[in-house]
Enzyme design. Sequence first.
Site, PDB file in Angstrom:
ATOM      1  N   TRP A 172      16.733  34.028  44.304  1.00 21.02           N
ATOM      2  CA  TRP A 172      18.151  33.679  44.377  1.00 21.02           C
ATOM      3  C   TRP A 172      18.541  33.228  45.776  1.00 21.02           C
ATOM      4  O   TRP A 172      19.547  33.671  46.335  1.00 21.02           O
ATOM      5  CB  TRP A 172      19.044  34.833  43.892  1.00 21.02           C
ATOM      6  CG  TRP A 172      18.837  35.157  42.456  1.00 21.02           C
ATOM      7  CD1 TRP A 172      18.359  36.309  41.931  1.00 21.02           C
ATOM      8  CD2 TRP A 172      19.079  34.282  41.335  1.00 21.02           C
ATOM      9  NE1 TRP A 172      18.286  36.218  40.558  1.00 21.02           N
ATOM     10  CE2 TRP A 172      18.723  34.988  40.168  1.00 21.02           C
ATOM     11  CE3 TRP A 172      19.555  32.969  41.215  1.00 21.02           C
ATOM     12  CZ2 TRP A 172      18.822  34.434  38.894  1.00 21.02           C
ATOM     13  CZ3 TRP A 172      19.656  32.413  39.944  1.00 21.02           C
ATOM     14  CH2 TRP A 172      19.302  33.141  38.801  1.00 21.02           C
ATOM     15  N   CYS A 248      25.994  38.709  58.753  1.00 20.69           N
ATOM     16  CA  CYS A 248      26.163  37.400  58.125  1.00 20.69           C
ATOM     17  C   CYS A 248      26.767  37.543  56.734  1.00 20.69           C
ATOM     18  O   CYS A 248      27.636  36.749  56.327  1.00 20.69           O
ATOM     19  CB  CYS A 248      24.826  36.668  58.043  1.00 20.69           C
ATOM     20  SG  CYS A 248      23.994  36.468  59.632  1.00 20.69           S
ATOM     21  N   ARG A 278      50.927  21.206  24.906  1.00 21.60           N
ATOM     22  CA  ARG A 278      50.360  21.511  23.598  1.00 21.60           C
ATOM     23  C   ARG A 278      51.436  22.045  22.663  1.00 21.60           C
ATOM     24  O   ARG A 278      52.071  23.076  22.938  1.00 21.60           O
ATOM     25  CB  ARG A 278      49.253  22.551  23.759  1.00 21.60           C
ATOM     26  CG  ARG A 278      48.656  23.058  22.454  1.00 21.60           C
ATOM     27  CD  ARG A 278      47.816  22.010  21.773  1.00 21.60           C
ATOM     28  NE  ARG A 278      47.023  22.605  20.693  1.00 21.60           N
ATOM     29  CZ  ARG A 278      46.221  21.924  19.898  1.00 21.60           C
ATOM     30  NH1 ARG A 278      46.086  20.612  20.076  1.00 21.60           N
ATOM     31  NH2 ARG A 278      45.538  22.545  18.952  1.00 21.60           N
ATOM     32  N   GLN A 289      56.747  33.687  24.027  1.00 20.77           N
ATOM     33  CA  GLN A 289      56.765  34.852  24.905  1.00 20.77           C
ATOM     34  C   GLN A 289      55.359  35.317  25.294  1.00 20.77           C
ATOM     35  O   GLN A 289      55.104  35.679  26.452  1.00 20.77           O
ATOM     36  CB  GLN A 289      57.530  35.994  24.232  1.00 20.77           C
ATOM     37  CG  GLN A 289      59.017  35.718  24.092  1.00 20.77           C
ATOM     38  CD  GLN A 289      59.754  36.844  23.400  1.00 20.77           C
ATOM     39  OE1 GLN A 289      59.153  37.827  22.977  1.00 20.77           O
ATOM     40  NE2 GLN A 289      61.072  36.704  23.279  1.00 20.77           N
ATOM     41  N   GLY A 349      42.753  27.678  23.886  1.00 16.88           N
ATOM     42  CA  GLY A 349      42.169  27.750  22.557  1.00 16.88           C
ATOM     43  C   GLY A 349      40.758  27.178  22.524  1.00 16.88           C
ATOM     44  O   GLY A 349      39.993  27.288  23.477  1.00 16.88           O
ATOM     45  N   GLU A 373      26.320  38.603  47.226  1.00 23.24           N
ATOM     46  CA  GLU A 373      26.968  39.191  48.409  1.00 23.24           C
ATOM     47  C   GLU A 373      27.561  40.564  48.095  1.00 23.24           C
ATOM     48  O   GLU A 373      28.598  40.952  48.631  1.00 23.24           O
ATOM     49  CB  GLU A 373      28.069  38.271  48.983  1.00 23.24           C
ATOM     50  CG  GLU A 373      27.760  36.814  49.026  1.00 23.24           C
ATOM     51  CD  GLU A 373      26.534  36.458  49.849  1.00 23.24           C
ATOM     52  OE1 GLU A 373      25.877  37.368  50.365  1.00 23.24           O
ATOM     53  OE2 GLU A 373      26.232  35.267  49.960  1.00 23.24           O
ATOM     54  N   PHE A 393      24.851  56.063  47.447  1.00 21.59           N
ATOM     55  CA  PHE A 393      24.005  54.928  47.097  1.00 21.59           C
ATOM     56  C   PHE A 393      22.685  55.362  46.476  1.00 21.59           C
ATOM     57  O   PHE A 393      22.050  54.596  45.766  1.00 21.59           O
ATOM     58  CB  PHE A 393      23.721  54.072  48.344  1.00 21.59           C
ATOM     59  CG  PHE A 393      24.932  53.346  48.837  1.00 21.59           C
ATOM     60  CD1 PHE A 393      25.259  52.101  48.338  1.00 21.59           C
ATOM     61  CD2 PHE A 393      25.777  53.903  49.802  1.00 21.59           C
ATOM     62  CE1 PHE A 393      26.377  51.415  48.783  1.00 21.59           C
ATOM     63  CE2 PHE A 393      26.879  53.230  50.241  1.00 21.59           C
ATOM     64  CZ  PHE A 393      27.196  51.993  49.740  1.00 21.59           C
TER      65      PHE A 393
END
Length: 394
Positions: A172, A248, A278, A289, A349, A373, A393
């Site tokens: 990645w 960074c 539409r 509403q 829709g 990130e 963690f």
Amino acid sequence: MDAEVSDPADLLALDSLLGTEELALRDRVREFVRAEIRPNIARWYEDAHFPLEIVPELGRRGLLGMHLTGHGCAGRSAVEYGLAAAELEAGDSGLRTFVSVQGSLAMTAIARHGSDEQRDEWLPRLAAGEAIGCFALTEPSAGSDPSSMNTFARRDGAGPNAGWVLSGTKRWIGLASVADVAVVWAQTDDGVRGFVVPTRTKGFIARAIEPKLSMRASIQCDVELDEVRLPAEAVLPGAVGLRGPFSCLSEARYGIAWGAMGAARDAFEDALAYSRERLQFGKPLAGYQLTQQKLVDMALEINKGFLLALHLGRLKDAGKLEPHQISVGKLNNCREAIEICREARTILGGNGITLDYSPLRHANNLESVRTYEGTDEVHTLILGQRLTGMGAFR
């Protein structure tokens, strides 16, 4: 019906909080996106194509490493960088991601942690868009926990002038297959170090990850480092340990807090315009509403998200921004933006699943933005540690 305003999502006169130069820069980037990106993005997304031809233009507009000073960088404020990130991501997350990988990651690593020679060699070219950089940190089995990376750099010989040999894999890595230089992070006998690696170096192999359901108008890669030999001066002298790459990542996360709201705003504007035109059961969707409730809820979160991003930017420009505050922005604004884009799609829709409209494209992209990130879980634990004083963690 009230006259249409230029920025229909702005319920709080947010422009009044911005200075003249900030507004001018934002408007220039917005016009660039409207003229050059919006007419083409559906095709680029469908074709899984990132238009490399726009990179020099991004450089000419001072958008690459724009928060850095010197070596051809624009030296813009944190707020100005954030405003630009929002407008770029209103075009597409892939566009903002390019600017983030180039500027907030690769260029920031070299600017903050590099030698004078590394800065002189790479920053002017990267700022001008004459070269492309990437940032190789994550690995197939080391995403949220980069401390477990297996990529290793060993000394090639003895003495202070001994070079390095890098071996390992990364995954990645944005832009790696088109980059001219990579900032590669690796374990060494002395801890994690960063290395400036020209991608033409023998043993550096990058392959684009395909096919993707998200970030299609962008480039992410697998990288193989097969005994990549580097001179002694390839190491970033100012970065030892994970604080180097994390500094960074903080820059990139800050930009995401703004960028995600840009995507949300664009999705909202598409849905609002569609709802006005539409007709269902004899009147526009906007006159019902339930539709108005959706629009109001989206607009409220967009306004709150931009206020949060602006507050972070002002703190950053004052030198007072703390890492946990960046986590607030990244976690909240990504989470809200993806819900806004999904809700905007419901107003469209069935037409909303086509590339004629932006909300579902933005929602798909934000699945990636929400993950990279720092995932929601990582930022939740950062904030949990801040609140409780206890790390959870592991």
